[in-house]
Design a protein around this motif. Sequence first.
Motif, PDB file in Angstrom:
ATOM      1  N   THR A  21       0.827  -1.206   0.000  1.00  0.00           N
ATOM      2  CA  THR A  21       0.000   0.000   0.000  1.00  0.00           C
ATOM      3  C   THR A  21       0.863   1.258   0.000  1.00  0.00           C
ATOM      4  O   THR A  21       0.554   2.240  -0.685  1.00  0.00           O
ATOM      5  N   THR A  25       0.656   4.069  -2.843  1.00  0.00           N
ATOM      6  CA  THR A  25       0.236   5.396  -2.388  1.00  0.00           C
ATOM      7  C   THR A  25       1.210   6.470  -2.821  1.00  0.00           C
ATOM      8  O   THR A  25       0.808   7.550  -3.279  1.00  0.00           O
ATOM      9  N   ASN A  67      -7.079  10.137  -4.430  1.00  0.00           N
ATOM     10  CA  ASN A  67      -7.174   8.694  -4.605  1.00  0.00           C
ATOM     11  C   ASN A  67      -6.848   7.963  -3.302  1.00  0.00           C
ATOM     12  O   ASN A  67      -7.546   7.032  -2.884  1.00  0.00           O
ATOM     13  N   ALA A  68      -5.767   8.388  -2.650  1.00  0.00           N
ATOM     14  CA  ALA A  68      -5.349   7.763  -1.402  1.00  0.00           C
ATOM     15  C   ALA A  68      -6.406   7.943  -0.316  1.00  0.00           C
ATOM     16  O   ALA A  68      -6.665   7.028   0.480  1.00  0.00           O
ATOM     17  N   GLY A  72      -8.189   4.666   0.994  1.00  0.00           N
ATOM     18  CA  GLY A  72      -7.762   4.378   2.355  1.00  0.00           C
ATOM     19  C   GLY A  72      -8.924   4.177   3.301  1.00  0.00           C
ATOM     20  O   GLY A  72      -9.010   3.146   3.994  1.00  0.00           O
ATOM     21  N   ILE A 110      -0.908  11.451   5.614  1.00  0.00           N
ATOM     22  CA  ILE A 110      -0.433  10.768   4.412  1.00  0.00           C
ATOM     23  C   ILE A 110      -0.481  11.712   3.215  1.00  0.00           C
ATOM     24  O   ILE A 110       0.455  11.760   2.400  1.00  0.00           O
ATOM     25  N   GLN A 114       2.659  12.813   0.971  1.00  0.00           N
ATOM     26  CA  GLN A 114       2.581  12.577  -0.467  1.00  0.00           C
ATOM     27  C   GLN A 114       2.922  13.839  -1.253  1.00  0.00           C
ATOM     28  O   GLN A 114       3.704  13.803  -2.207  1.00  0.00           O
TER      29      GLN A 114
END
Length: 251
Positions: A21, A25, A67-68, A72, A110, A114
């Motif tokens: 993942t 990610t 998207n994450a 998630g 996250i 990112q």
Amino acid sequence: MSAYTALTAAGHRAAVRDKATLFFTFAFPLIFLVVFGLIFSDQELEETGRSYISYIAPGVMSWGVANAAVFGIGFTLMQWRRDDLLRLIRLTPTSLGSVLGSRYTLAVGIGLVQSVFFVAVAMLPPFGLSLDAQWPLTLPVLVLGITAFLAIGVVIGSRADTPEAVAAMANCLMVPMAFLSGSFLPIDMMPSWLQAVAKALPLYYFNDAASASLTGEGGLADIGVDCAVLLGFAVVFGALGLKVFRWSNRT
């Protein structure tokens, strides 16, 4: 230790240990940046006169973060409900706010990591992204974008009962939205009716605000309007997510 803190810490440990993942990610959106960035390096888009990297970097970044957030929370809620973890959590003095709040904290963390990683790569010499002076405004843009798409993910995770259903629902939403909202292609290249469709999608405003704040392709008023629309999407889908949320597949 509070329930929120315990759930957040457990979620962080689970995320760090899941190498597959983590790879998708952080590395998956970069594939698009590297491929398109190298192919169209030092080129300008005829429709807008912008350099390609100033267009593709904010668009792909916002799509990757969104998207994450969707996947998630979607997979987590589905798995926890399928394994009856949510039902067990409900039997403890743990509120729904603690459950969703812990996932929200993780999603924002996250998403910010990112974005920093993505922008750092985009600024390398092979790509040459230049940041505008108003780039700090990207922070509130990211938080609002993550909030909106996390709310969408809550709806998906609350309705889907299998991993296949989550993947199908999320992909059917996020893949077309990536192209229709201008993450990969300028919406100026689309027919007028498709441009109207794009402006009805939350990712369009996430892309537009990220582009304006990172590269200066828009002023404070544009960013403010985009953020207001993202907040509206977050409220609407947040309310819908709370309405359809289920603690167990048995109910």
